[in-house]
Design a protein around this motif. Structure first.
Motif, PDB file in Angstrom:
ATOM      1  N   GLU A 281       0.800  -1.219   0.000  1.00 24.30           N
ATOM      2  CA  GLU A 281       0.000   0.000   0.000  1.00 24.30           C
ATOM      3  C   GLU A 281       0.833   1.270   0.000  1.00 24.30           C
ATOM      4  N   HIS A 282       2.105   1.159   0.367  1.00 22.56           N
ATOM      5  CA  HIS A 282       2.980   2.330   0.413  1.00 22.56           C
ATOM      6  C   HIS A 282       3.459   2.766  -0.956  1.00 22.56           C
ATOM      7  N   ASP A 283       3.260   1.935  -1.973  1.00 23.35           N
ATOM      8  CA  ASP A 283       3.935   2.130  -3.251  1.00 23.35           C
ATOM      9  C   ASP A 283       3.427   3.377  -3.975  1.00 23.35           C
ATOM     10  N   PRO A 284       4.340   4.249  -4.432  1.00 23.26           N
ATOM     11  CA  PRO A 284       3.908   5.467  -5.143  1.00 23.26           C
ATOM     12  C   PRO A 284       3.223   5.182  -6.473  1.00 23.26           C
ATOM     13  N   SER A 285       3.324   3.948  -6.985  1.00 21.77           N
ATOM     14  CA  SER A 285       2.650   3.623  -8.246  1.00 21.77           C
ATOM     15  C   SER A 285       1.131   3.710  -8.122  1.00 21.77           C
ATOM     16  N   TYR A 286       0.610   3.698  -6.911  1.00 20.25           N
ATOM     17  CA  TYR A 286      -0.836   3.836  -6.746  1.00 20.25           C
ATOM     18  C   TYR A 286      -1.310   5.259  -7.034  1.00 20.25           C
ATOM     19  N   LYS A 287      -0.391   6.197  -7.175  1.00 23.36           N
ATOM     20  CA  LYS A 287      -0.776   7.588  -7.468  1.00 23.36           C
ATOM     21  C   LYS A 287      -0.644   7.838  -8.966  1.00 23.36           C
ATOM     22  N   ARG A 297      -5.049   3.935  -3.552  1.00 23.68           N
ATOM     23  CA  ARG A 297      -5.125   3.450  -2.165  1.00 23.68           C
ATOM     24  C   ARG A 297      -6.132   4.277  -1.372  1.00 23.68           C
ATOM     25  N   ASP A 298      -6.064   5.594  -1.479  1.00 24.46           N
ATOM     26  CA  ASP A 298      -6.972   6.447  -0.719  1.00 24.46           C
ATOM     27  C   ASP A 298      -8.415   6.274  -1.191  1.00 24.46           C
ATOM     28  N   LEU A 299      -8.603   6.136  -2.505  1.00 19.38           N
ATOM     29  CA  LEU A 299      -9.951   5.907  -3.020  1.00 19.38           C
ATOM     30  C   LEU A 299     -10.475   4.539  -2.576  1.00 19.38           C
TER      31      LEU A 299
END
Length: 697
Positions: A281-287, A297-299
């Protein structure tokens, strides 16, 4: 246009309704139209917008239009080849649009497969009833059952995590914090099986496309007995338009019970969800970094809250945002403190390179360790997060350095074939042949500066002629299926030394990998980005976790010129919690996220002073809004500044940072501020973009 009953109902309908349509245009909407055909909220329609025709999504059936009825156009067609998008999905996309300050149409339309929003797919000689009908008429790929595998026994920590997750009957965010190799995937699989057994569906997110094949294999082997053959659907951007449409339809029609995908799959059209999982969940690829700049992740957390279901955020190195939520009790933390197999965590050694004589960028200690592991028939991973042959080319006589003519950055030297090199710009895509002589002084003795993965691969092949060396990075995996084939060769034992970037750092379970060597880790230490130490620590912990996962006695050697830094000292002890405490103290003292909330207004123009002038005027406008709303006590407006790499593709870039201690106050400012910016006189000379919760500043 085709007269198929799927596309347009009888024009003789005697009623008329007003509809509100979301369109993929950078203007505030939705837009009103009149419709004389049967239509429902969630249907798609073909409408005229200005001089062009577009497909839009019906989001409301108002009793009265919002403007003069005589000015409102009629809908040209109602598309009925799929079921209407659900009210829950529309609510979710509306939240995303409002939170990230984008028009609703720029969220809902890109979330659909290309064919469902493309006018050419429905009109013209080849439309043949529309893309869904054409797809349904084709023979679908045969779905073969996967050989089911027996679940390994859970240890007590895993069992506790599964029981706690499955006991949750409503919204509950869980932070599954487990060391690398602790069996987080097993927890996901057991919890997913329980959700499926209750008749619910599961949404699982992974950060990168190359992680989906091994996850899909695990999900199918373990969950198909419950979900059925073909019960797992995969969604990511590397699928062809046809593949994505087929998978999306299986999800929308309820055929797929488990959805696995990258960040775009958060917009998958499924409502009867019982569990959401966000791995790494920390991965910047989720942005997302362009268009709608959302955090999947936030969504996912918001969607779990809206659906009233548990969500699991898993990581060995959680983001500090999630860690703080767990510290405050907003998330429930579940710990997996030991590796699932009875093997120890790898030993970590820091090699101080300040006084060492290096051989091709590698220390004697690292080379000796490699020889020992290879002699023991173990695999070695050399991690270098820099692709290409060398970061730049320079002239040893006059100091000339290869520079991109369109950007204020160096061009990277790439090896195309043995003996042939090119210079590439990683920012704008510019390419040129390597000059035969220095453009400034004519000297032919030009040398590469530094090392990329290609150069390390070449040098390792010379140092270890009997070893099989392979490289996995963005260049070696451009062709479809190439990444999967390369990873398969590593798992099959056909590679002795693997050279890789961050693509190999997370999620992969290499059974025979004994040693990880990390080169050039210091590059991230002194970044201007306050998140750089957090990213570096996560990256190093993740890549270190690839060693000794099955056999134990794994070893990690990190070459650094700054071994005393807190990042490396915490890494030595595998001490994420200590690193998090240290970093949170620094962040709280400086009131940086997660102790504040940020938005970033970026501007691009041909001339830097135009971009800075636009941002300064925007700042003044924001200050006026703050004074009018009397909320300036909690919001800080920084001065506009140029980016570190000022010019990219002949466009000069600058940014304006806004920081707030209160999220609703920031959202209130942004709503009023963006409306005022629409009338700025420089809009034709400037491209601008607002990002909420930016990850890179």
């Amino acid at each position: 246009m085709s007269d198929s009953r799927h596309l347009q109902l009888d024009d003789r309908a005697s009623f008329e309704v007003w509809i509100r349509v979301a369109l993929d245009v950078p203007l505030d909407g939705p837009f009103d139209y009149r419709c004389t055909k049967e239509v429902a909220v969630g249907d798609r329609v073909i409408v005229s917008f200005g001089r062009r025709k577009m497909i839009g999504l019906v989001v409301e059936l108002p009793l009265e239009p919002g403007c003069d009825p005589s000015l409102i156009k009629s809908v040209e067609a109602v598309l009925k080849d799929i079921a209407p998008m659900s009210a829950s999905w529309l609510k979710f996309t509306k939240f995303a649009a409002d939170y990230y300050q984008r028009p609703w149409g720029e969220v809902v339309m890109p979330a659909l497969p290309v064919a469902l929003r493309s006018l050419s797919a429905y009109q013209g000689k080849r439309s043949a009833g529309g893309p869904v009908e054409r797809l349904d008429q084709r023979r679908a790929p045969k779905l073969t059952p996967t050989v089911s595998t027996e679940a390994p026994p859970l240890n007590s920590a895993q069992q506790h995590a599964v029981e706690t997750i499955t006991a949750a009957q409503s919204f509950q965010p869980f932070l599954l914090y487990g060391v690398t190799g602790s069996g987080k995937t097993e927890v996901y699989l057991h919890a997913a099986a329980q959700a499926l057994a209750r008749g619910k569906r599961v949404l699982m997110l992974v950060p990168e496309i190359n992680l989906t094949p091994q996850f899909e294999q695990s999900l199918r082997a373990r969950l198909e007995p419950v979900a059925g053959v073909g019960g797992v659907a995969v969604l990511h951007s590397a699928l062809s338009d046809g593949e994505r449409l087929r998978a999306w339809l299986r999800v929308q029609r309820g055929e797929a019970k488990v959805v696995l995908g990258t960040r775009l799959s958060i917009f998958a059209p499924l409502d009867d969800v019982g569990l959401i999982v966000v791995d790494e969940e920390h991965d910047p690829s989720y942005k997302q970094q362009d268009g709608l700049r959302y955090s999947a992740r936030d969504l996912a957390v918001w969607r779990g809250h809206d659906l009233g279901i548990p969500i699991v955020l898993g990581s060995a190195t959680p983001s500090l945002e999630s860690w703080v939520h767990a510290e405050k009790g907003n998330y429930k933390r579940l710990d997996l403190p030991a590796r699932a197999r009875d093997v120890t965590l790898p030993s970590i050694r820091l090699v101080d390179t300040r006084r060492l004589k290096m051989e091709h960028g590698m220390s004697v200690q690292l080379l000796d360790a490699m020889r020992a592991r290879l002699a023991n028939h173990e695999q070695v991973l050399i991690f270098l997060n820099r692709r290409g042959y060398a970061p730049a080319l320079h002239c040893t006589s006059c100091g000339w350095v290869s520079q991109c003519p369109r950007c204020t950055t160096f061009t990277v030297l790439h090896r195309m074939t043995p003996g042939r090199h090119q210079l590439h710009c990683h920012h704008c895509g510019y390419q040129q042949r390597v000059p035969q002589a220095c453009p400034d002084c004519g000297d032919q003795d030009m040398q590469p500066i530094g090392r990329g993965t290609q150069r390390i691969e070449e040098q390792l092949a010379l140092l270890f002629p009997d070893a099989r060396v392979a490289r996995i990075d963005a260049d070696s995996t451009r062709k479809k299926g190439s990444a999967q084939a390369l990873f398969a060769s590593v798992h099959a034992g056909e590679v002795d030394i693997l050279v890789g970037t961050q693509m190999v750092a997370k999620g992969h379970d290499f059974a025979n990998l004994g040693l990880v060597g990390v080169l050039n880790a210091d590059a991230m230490l002194f970044s201007q980005d306050f998140r750089a130490p957090e990213r570096l620590f996560a990256q190093l912990m993740q890549v270190a976790g690839r060693a000794g996962r099955h056999t134990g006695h794994g070893e990690v050697i990190v070459q650094t010129g700054y071994p005393e830094q807190a990042v490396y000292q915490a890494l030595l002890k595998h001490d994420y919690s200590g690193f998090a405490r240290h970093t949170m103290g620094e962040r709280e003292a400086a009131m940086l996220p997660p102790f504040s909330h940020q938005a970033l207004l970026s501007a691009e123009a041909r001339e830097l002073n135009v971009a800075l002038g636009f941002l300064q005027a925007a700042r003044d406008e924001a200050q006026a809004v703050l004074e009018a709303q009397q909320i300036d006590a909690v919001i800080t407006l920084y001065d506009p500044v140029p980016l570190r790499i000022v010019r990219v593709d002949n466009m000069c870039r600058a940014q304006l940072l806004i920081e707030a201690t209160h999220r609703p106050a920031l959202q209130s400012l942004l709503r009023s501020w963006l409306a005022a910016l629409q009338d700025h006189p420089d809009l034709r000379r400037v491209r601008w973009q607002l990002e909420v919760d930016p990850l890179e500043i």
